[in-house]
Design a protein around this motif. Structure first.
Motif, PDB file in Angstrom:
ATOM      1  N   TYR A 141       0.838  -1.244   0.226  1.00 29.24           N
ATOM      2  CA  TYR A 141      -0.013   0.039  -0.109  1.00 29.24           C
ATOM      3  C   TYR A 141       0.774   1.217   0.073  1.00 29.24           C
ATOM      4  CZ  TYR A 141      -3.717  -3.016   1.212  1.00 29.24           C
ATOM      5  OH  TYR A 141      -4.863  -4.106   1.155  1.00 29.24           O
ATOM      6  N   PHE A 142       2.130   1.283  -0.677  1.00 25.08           N
ATOM      7  CA  PHE A 142       2.768   2.436  -0.524  1.00 25.08           C
ATOM      8  C   PHE A 142       2.393   3.342  -1.560  1.00 25.08           C
ATOM      9  CE2 PHE A 142       6.338   4.391   1.546  1.00 25.08           C
ATOM     10  CZ  PHE A 142       7.446   4.878   0.659  1.00 25.08           C
ATOM     11  N   THR A 143       2.225   4.786  -1.042  1.00 22.97           N
ATOM     12  CA  THR A 143       1.646   5.759  -1.790  1.00 22.97           C
ATOM     13  C   THR A 143       2.490   6.649  -2.882  1.00 22.97           C
ATOM     14  OG1 THR A 143       1.697   7.095  -0.064  1.00 22.97           O
ATOM     15  CG2 THR A 143      -0.367   5.790  -0.535  1.00 22.97           C
ATOM     16  N   ASP A 144       3.754   6.592  -2.163  1.00 21.18           N
ATOM     17  CA  ASP A 144       4.940   7.438  -3.062  1.00 21.18           C
ATOM     18  C   ASP A 144       5.187   6.870  -4.426  1.00 21.18           C
ATOM     19  OD1 ASP A 144       4.947   9.282  -0.820  1.00 21.18           O
ATOM     20  OD2 ASP A 144       6.866   8.845  -0.400  1.00 21.18           O
ATOM     21  N   GLU A 145       5.543   7.884  -5.152  1.00 17.90           N
ATOM     22  CA  GLU A 145       6.130   7.500  -6.523  1.00 17.90           C
ATOM     23  C   GLU A 145       7.240   6.522  -6.543  1.00 17.90           C
ATOM     24  OE1 GLU A 145       6.322  10.702  -9.341  1.00 17.90           O
ATOM     25  OE2 GLU A 145       4.274  11.264  -8.759  1.00 17.90           O
ATOM     26  N   LYS A 146       7.343   5.570  -7.110  1.00 24.91           N
ATOM     27  CA  LYS A 146       8.487   4.857  -7.264  1.00 24.91           C
ATOM     28  C   LYS A 146       9.733   5.400  -8.155  1.00 24.91           C
ATOM     29  CE  LYS A 146       5.826   0.315  -7.438  1.00 24.91           C
ATOM     30  NZ  LYS A 146       5.916  -0.991  -8.222  1.00 24.91           N
ATOM     31  N   LYS A 147      10.954   5.198  -7.423  1.00 22.28           N
ATOM     32  CA  LYS A 147      12.134   5.879  -8.024  1.00 22.28           C
ATOM     33  C   LYS A 147      12.487   4.855  -9.078  1.00 22.28           C
ATOM     34  CE  LYS A 147      16.515   7.451  -6.988  1.00 22.28           C
ATOM     35  NZ  LYS A 147      17.744   7.522  -5.783  1.00 22.28           N
ATOM     36  N   VAL A 148      12.981   5.428 -10.278  1.00 23.90           N
ATOM     37  CA  VAL A 148      13.335   4.695 -11.528  1.00 23.90           C
ATOM     38  C   VAL A 148      14.893   4.448 -11.314  1.00 23.90           C
ATOM     39  CG1 VAL A 148      13.911   4.948 -13.873  1.00 23.90           C
ATOM     40  CG2 VAL A 148      12.057   5.977 -12.923  1.00 23.90           C
ATOM     41  N   LYS A 149      15.076   3.211 -11.051  1.00 21.11           N
ATOM     42  CA  LYS A 149      16.411   2.633 -10.763  1.00 21.11           C
ATOM     43  C   LYS A 149      17.348   2.295 -12.103  1.00 21.11           C
ATOM     44  CE  LYS A 149      14.404   0.039  -6.861  1.00 21.11           C
ATOM     45  NZ  LYS A 149      14.238  -1.042  -6.067  1.00 21.11           N
ATOM     46  N   ARG A 150      18.514   2.366 -11.815  1.00 22.05           N
ATOM     47  CA  ARG A 150      19.419   2.347 -12.966  1.00 22.05           C
ATOM     48  C   ARG A 150      20.553   1.281 -12.577  1.00 22.05           C
ATOM     49  NH1 ARG A 150      21.063   8.170 -13.032  1.00 22.05           N
ATOM     50  NH2 ARG A 150      20.974   7.818 -11.088  1.00 22.05           N
ATOM     51  N   TYR A 151      20.864   0.327 -13.450  1.00 24.02           N
ATOM     52  CA  TYR A 151      21.556  -0.731 -13.198  1.00 24.02           C
ATOM     53  C   TYR A 151      22.869  -0.891 -14.051  1.00 24.02           C
ATOM     54  CZ  TYR A 151      17.354  -2.256 -11.096  1.00 24.02           C
ATOM     55  OH  TYR A 151      16.077  -2.350 -10.068  1.00 24.02           O
ATOM     56  N   LEU A 152      24.060  -1.364 -13.398  1.00 26.20           N
ATOM     57  CA  LEU A 152      25.194  -1.643 -14.089  1.00 26.20           C
ATOM     58  C   LEU A 152      25.366  -3.198 -13.773  1.00 26.20           C
ATOM     59  CD1 LEU A 152      27.547  -0.508 -15.418  1.00 26.20           C
ATOM     60  CD2 LEU A 152      28.923  -0.293 -13.428  1.00 26.20           C
ATOM     61  N   VAL A 153      25.486  -3.841 -14.941  1.00 25.66           N
ATOM     62  CA  VAL A 153      25.489  -5.476 -14.974  1.00 25.66           C
ATOM     63  C   VAL A 153      26.747  -5.952 -15.743  1.00 25.66           C
ATOM     64  CG1 VAL A 153      24.217  -7.606 -15.447  1.00 25.66           C
ATOM     65  CG2 VAL A 153      22.817  -5.563 -14.815  1.00 25.66           C
ATOM     66  N   PHE A 154      27.395  -6.549 -14.820  1.00 24.77           N
ATOM     67  CA  PHE A 154      28.813  -7.256 -15.375  1.00 24.77           C
ATOM     68  C   PHE A 154      28.333  -8.936 -15.746  1.00 24.77           C
ATOM     69  CE2 PHE A 154      30.474  -3.582 -13.145  1.00 24.77           C
ATOM     70  CZ  PHE A 154      31.643  -3.267 -14.026  1.00 24.77           C
ATOM     71  N   ALA A 155      28.291  -9.114 -16.886  1.00 24.79           N
ATOM     72  CA  ALA A 155      28.002 -10.284 -17.338  1.00 24.79           C
ATOM     73  C   ALA A 155      28.772 -10.577 -18.763  1.00 24.79           C
ATOM     74  CB  ALA A 155      26.340 -10.409 -17.577  1.00 24.79           C
ATOM     75  N   ASP A 156      28.836 -12.100 -18.995  1.00 21.25           N
ATOM     76  CA  ASP A 156      29.488 -12.394 -20.201  1.00 21.25           C
ATOM     77  C   ASP A 156      28.327 -12.481 -21.144  1.00 21.25           C
ATOM     78  OD1 ASP A 156      31.809 -13.030 -18.987  1.00 21.25           O
ATOM     79  OD2 ASP A 156      30.958 -15.205 -18.603  1.00 21.25           O
ATOM     80  N   LYS A 157      27.046 -12.541 -21.037  1.00 16.40           N
ATOM     81  CA  LYS A 157      26.078 -12.475 -22.021  1.00 16.40           C
ATOM     82  C   LYS A 157      24.827 -11.560 -21.478  1.00 16.40           C
ATOM     83  CE  LYS A 157      26.579 -17.416 -23.774  1.00 16.40           C
ATOM     84  NZ  LYS A 157      25.925 -18.572 -23.905  1.00 16.40           N
ATOM     85  N   LYS A 158      24.592 -10.666 -22.529  1.00 13.22           N
ATOM     86  CA  LYS A 158      23.497  -9.876 -22.257  1.00 13.22           C
ATOM     87  C   LYS A 158      22.006 -10.356 -21.748  1.00 13.22           C
ATOM     88  CE  LYS A 158      20.860  -5.843 -24.103  1.00 13.22           C
ATOM     89  NZ  LYS A 158      20.772  -5.098 -25.392  1.00 13.22           N
ATOM     90  N   PRO A 159      21.672 -10.506 -20.479  1.00 13.23           N
ATOM     91  CA  PRO A 159      20.460 -11.112 -19.932  1.00 13.23           C
ATOM     92  C   PRO A 159      19.264 -10.435 -20.848  1.00 13.23           C
ATOM     93  CG  PRO A 159      21.424  -9.380 -18.501  1.00 13.23           C
ATOM     94  CD  PRO A 159      22.224  -9.462 -19.608  1.00 13.23           C
TER      95      PRO A 159
END
Length: 333
Positions: A175-193
């Motif tokens: 029931y959280f009413t605040d707007e969700k913050k847009v998250k940004r990820y840095l992913v170190f992987a061999d293949k693009k998930p």
């Protein structure tokens, strides 16, 4: 030829100096005998006065303690007694000095150090409504609006004392009413998930050079770093950059993994991330607004309790903005 001038000064006489020359040398009468006799008389007087001086010094030494004792006694008497006049001015009252409180600068400094933080009258009134006991979740959220005295819609926070220092994770409030913050990820992987999550930067060994040079900056270009176990030795080069921002991948919070798709999906659906305070093992997190229903706030509190884990929780309390804390029994959820 020119003439030379000579200054003749008689230190023993009171006459002024006499300027003379070769042609006319006028000298003051020396009176050497008179000077010698005068000096002898002065020495004799000094020698004759030595025993007298010694006697006078001995007498003064004997008299000094008495004088000092009398002075101390008189000063003590003056200090111990304070004379105050009546309003009519006819009679005088004598009061002991002990009745007057002594004020010293050291006592003032000590008083300042010991003085606790002062709260406003509204806070004190609200605090009187809260008893020193454990409230059930329902009772606590029903009491919470009564302890709020601000004129805006305050936030509701929960403060959870935990048994471990480094606790972090993510929680999705129902029931959280605040707007969700847009998250940004840095992913170190061999293949693009393969994922539908947006704002993802896929990284490799060359990306570490961009972090070192400053082309990629934590907090500005990304908020979370996820890496496979293979990349951890290489990421130690940028530990000084990621560590202070709390973005160094760690197996405890699930940021070291090979299942990138699941992590990104779970993290994107979670509305809020939490972690314990660096200075003390306490988790502070906002669970909603006071305008929400007590049932909604109770469900949000239950979600964070389950995310942390009952076994890691020592105690918990809720509070509204600027309001007093209310202790809650987490077992009642």
């Amino acid at each position: 030829m020119g003439t030379t001038r000579i200054k003749v000064i008689d230190l023993s006489s009171s006459q002024k100096e006499i300027k003379t020359s070769r042609k006319h040398a006028r000298l003051a009468p020396p009176a050497e005998d008179e000077v010698r006799l005068r000096r002898l008389a002065e020495r004799a007087e000094k020698l004759a006065g030595v025993p007298k001086l010694e006697k006078e010094e001995k007498e003064k030494r004997h008299q000094k303690p008495q004088a000092t004792d009398e002075r101390l006694a008189s000063s003590a008497a003056d200090e111990n007694l304070v004379v105050t006049e009546h309003a009519e001015g006819d009679a005088e009252n004598i009061e002991p000095e002990s009745a007057i409180p002594a004020k010293s600068p050291l006592s003032k400094v000590a008083g300042k150090k010991k003085s606790a933080r002062r709260r406003g009258s509204n806070y004190e009134k609200a605090k009187m409504l809260v008893e020193d006991k454990l409230y059930s979740a329902q009772e606590a959220f029903e009491l919470l609006p009564k302890t709020s005295f601000v004129k805006f819609d305050p936030s509701v926070e929960i403060h959870v004392a935990v048994s471990e220092k480094s606790i972090r994770g993510a929680v999705s409030f129902p029931y959280f009413t605040d707007e969700k913050k847009v998250k940004r990820y840095l992913v170190f992987a061999d293949k693009k998930p393969q994922t539908d999550v947006k704002n993802v930067i896929f990284a490799n060994e060359k990306t570490i050079e961009d972090l070192e040079s400053g082309k990629l900056k934590p907090g500005k270009d990304f908020d979370t770093v996820v890496a496979g176990p293979k990349f951890m030795p290489s990421l130690t080069k940028v530990a000084k950059i990621l560590g202070p921002r709390g973005m160094m991948p760690n197996p405890k919070n699930g940021t070291v993994t090979d299942n990138f798709e699941k992590f990104l999906q779970d993290s994107a659906s979670a509305s809020t991330q939490f972690k314990s305070d660096p200075s003390s093992p306490v988790v502070h997190i906002k669970i909603g607004k006071l305008s929400q229903k007590p049932e909604e706030l109770s469900q949000n509190m239950k979600a964070i309790i389950l995310a942390i884990g009952h076994s890691k929780i020592k105690k918990a309390q809720i509070t509204s903005t600027m309001g007093p804390a209310i202790r809650v029994d987490t077992a009642s959820l």
